[in-house]
Design an enzyme around this catalytic site. Structure first.
Site, mmCIF file in Angstrom:
data_model
loop_
_atom_site.group_PDB
_atom_site.id
_atom_site.type_symbol
_atom_site.label_atom_id
_atom_site.label_comp_id
_atom_site.label_asym_id
_atom_site.label_seq_id
_atom_site.Cartn_x
_atom_site.Cartn_y
_atom_site.Cartn_z
ATOM 1 N N HIS A 14 0.865 -1.203 0.000
ATOM 2 C CA HIS A 14 0.000 0.000 0.000
ATOM 3 C C HIS A 14 0.892 1.239 0.000
ATOM 4 O O HIS A 14 1.494 1.573 1.014
ATOM 5 C CB HIS A 14 -0.905 0.017 1.240
ATOM 6 C CG HIS A 14 -1.821 1.204 1.315
ATOM 7 N ND1 HIS A 14 -3.150 1.094 1.612
ATOM 8 C CD2 HIS A 14 -1.608 2.534 1.130
ATOM 9 C CE1 HIS A 14 -3.720 2.279 1.608
ATOM 10 N NE2 HIS A 14 -2.796 3.183 1.328
ATOM 11 N N HIS A 16 1.351 5.459 -1.767
ATOM 12 C CA HIS A 16 0.923 6.575 -2.615
ATOM 13 C C HIS A 16 2.162 7.144 -3.290
ATOM 14 O O HIS A 16 3.039 7.679 -2.609
ATOM 15 C CB HIS A 16 0.252 7.667 -1.776
ATOM 16 C CG HIS A 16 -0.965 7.166 -1.053
ATOM 17 N ND1 HIS A 16 -2.224 7.280 -1.568
ATOM 18 C CD2 HIS A 16 -1.091 6.523 0.128
ATOM 19 C CE1 HIS A 16 -3.092 6.734 -0.720
ATOM 20 N NE2 HIS A 16 -2.428 6.261 0.313
ATOM 21 N N LYS A 100 -9.608 -0.690 -5.288
ATOM 22 C CA LYS A 100 -9.588 0.011 -4.010
ATOM 23 C C LYS A 100 -10.942 0.625 -3.690
ATOM 24 O O LYS A 100 -11.487 1.380 -4.502
ATOM 25 C CB LYS A 100 -8.536 1.124 -4.084
ATOM 26 C CG LYS A 100 -8.534 2.065 -2.905
ATOM 27 C CD LYS A 100 -7.850 1.458 -1.703
ATOM 28 C CE LYS A 100 -7.959 2.383 -0.509
ATOM 29 N NZ LYS A 100 -6.772 2.422 0.315
ATOM 30 N N HIS A 137 -10.223 0.914 2.376
ATOM 31 C CA HIS A 137 -10.000 1.937 3.409
ATOM 32 C C HIS A 137 -11.209 1.832 4.333
ATOM 33 O O HIS A 137 -12.285 2.319 4.010
ATOM 34 C CB HIS A 137 -9.896 3.333 2.786
ATOM 35 C CG HIS A 137 -9.610 4.398 3.807
ATOM 36 N ND1 HIS A 137 -8.438 5.108 3.849
ATOM 37 C CD2 HIS A 137 -10.345 4.846 4.857
ATOM 38 C CE1 HIS A 137 -8.453 5.946 4.865
ATOM 39 N NE2 HIS A 137 -9.613 5.812 5.506
ATOM 40 N N HIS A 175 -4.269 -0.671 6.326
ATOM 41 C CA HIS A 175 -3.737 0.209 7.384
ATOM 42 C C HIS A 175 -4.604 0.180 8.639
ATOM 43 O O HIS A 175 -5.125 1.209 9.079
ATOM 44 C CB HIS A 175 -3.516 1.635 6.881
ATOM 45 C CG HIS A 175 -4.597 2.227 6.008
ATOM 46 N ND1 HIS A 175 -5.921 2.240 6.356
ATOM 47 C CD2 HIS A 175 -4.522 2.837 4.801
ATOM 48 C CE1 HIS A 175 -6.609 2.834 5.395
ATOM 49 N NE2 HIS A 175 -5.787 3.202 4.448
ATOM 50 N N ASP A 248 1.588 2.720 3.498
ATOM 51 C CA ASP A 248 0.715 3.892 3.344
ATOM 52 C C ASP A 248 1.538 5.179 3.287
ATOM 53 O O ASP A 248 1.073 6.245 3.711
ATOM 54 C CB ASP A 248 -0.343 3.971 4.457
ATOM 55 C CG ASP A 248 -1.481 4.920 4.090
ATOM 56 O OD1 ASP A 248 -1.614 5.274 2.903
ATOM 57 O OD2 ASP A 248 -2.235 5.318 5.001
#
Ligand code: NCD
Ligand code: ZN
Length: 345
Positions: A14, A16, A100, A137, A175, A248
């Site tokens: 995971h 970004h 996602k 999420h 997360h 994350d």
């Protein structure tokens, strides 16, 4: 005392990587530490179909330093209008590894997220049949729910029914930040797993709020009470294949964090392995680190374990106070701290 650890090259399940200048400047950190990474699709506009994911993958690959071997694994941002046929085709073509689910407005760039999980049921049905992993999420966004309760409430309002209604769907509760999430995942069958970030293993909610507001400790889901951190540490170091590494890492410019409406997200990619390893070392669980970092994720996704090896040594790493990215300063996780392990290059 163990001073050297050699393990299969880890993956980040995971991350970004952003786009544009930020992508250009931050991808190197993930690519140096990890063989593969599940790349989040919350760009603006989000990555919602095969064509945009393929184009994004090309931009990521262009940002990987020469000579570094790194495979970005792409995800599809689910919306109320996701085209299930395109998602399945994208997975068959090797573009999509996962999809996602962001509840609408849960976090950074999630305004296009799903407003009602039931709208998504035809898509989840197609994903279950095609074996596409669902990354979630897991926070409700209802205004009547306290921000510290949003993860636990998501389990009761949505996750329990998703898992019950799609018994073969591979689901990753991402997360996780609570003992409720640990318990839910532990009690669920093998097709349900979770990722855990380094920050949620290192600190509790005091890190955000004691001694002044600490914007660089703010991420979503927000850190919870100490008892939850301890449950996460126990889960991560337990050796259970249900828990694996997902940083994350979520870079934001310093001025966007230190603002009257600071962005959520912690930039932990540069020293992610050193950060996780500190936790496993403290817990006397160095022997469990390879499973968490390198084995459990591939097993869940049905992908091969990396044939490469990496070595970590107890030689120490000094984390800088500030780094540079996208023409701005950016504050890394553990800024100005010393971590006791280092990745050998
Ligand atoms: C992420 C971001 O900035 O994109 N922020 C965060 O706090 N984790 C979004 C997310 O994963 O929630
Ligand atoms: Zn994220």
């Amino acid at each position: 005392m163990t001073d050297t650890l050699t393990i299969a090259r880890p993956d980040d399940w995971h991350v970004h990587l952003r786009d544009g200048d930020m992508l250009r400047d931050v991808t190197q950190y993930t690519a140096r530490q990890f063989g593969r990474a599940i790349v989040m699709p919350n760009l603006s506009p989000p990555v919602t179909n095969t064509a945009s994911a393929e184009a994004y993958r090309e931009r990521i690959l262009a940002a990987v330093p020469q000579g570094v071997d790194f495979t970005p694994l792409m995800t599809c941002y689910l919306t109320d209008t996701t085209d299930a046929a395109d998602l399945v085709r994208g997975a068959e073509q090797g573009v999509f590894t996962a999809a996602k689910l962001y509840p609408a407005n849960a976090t950074t760039n999630s305004a296009h997220g799903v407003s009602n999980v039931h709208n998504l049921y035809p898509v989840l049905d197609a994903m279950e049949k095609a074996g596409i992993v669902l990354c979630i999420h897991g926070e409700v966004t209802d205004h009547d729910i306290d921000v510290f309760d949003r993860e636990a409430e998501f389990i009761e309002r949505h996750l329990r029914s998703i898992v019950a209604d799609f018994p073969k769907l591979k689901v990753i509760f991402e997360h996780i930040t609570t003992s409720d999430a640990v318990d839910f995942v532990m009690a669920s069958p093998d097709n349900v797993a979770a990722t855990i970030t380094p920050q949620h293993l290192h600190f509790n909610r005091n890190a955000m709020l004691v001694g002044g507001i600490q914007p660089h400790a703010y991420c979503l889901p927000v850190a919870k009470r100490e008892e939850h951190r301890l449950a996460l540490r126990a889960a991560a170091t337990s050796g259970s294949p249900k828990f694996f590494l997902g940083t994350d890492s979520a870079p934001h410019r310093r001025e966007d964090k230190e603002s009257d409406c600071g962005c959520a997200g912690i930039f932990n990619a540069p020293y992610a392995l050193e950060s996780y390893l500190a936790v496993f070392d403290d817990e006397g669980a160095l022997d469990k680190f390879e499973g968490f970092a390198s084995l459990h994720g591939p097993a869940f996704y049905g992908l091969p374990v990396s044939p490469e090896r990496v070595t970590l040594t107890r030689t120490g790493t000094e984390v800088p106070r500030i780094m540079q990215a996208a023409g701005s300063e950016i504050v890394p996780f553990h800024a100005s701290q010393n971590l006791s392990w280092a990745v050998q290059t």
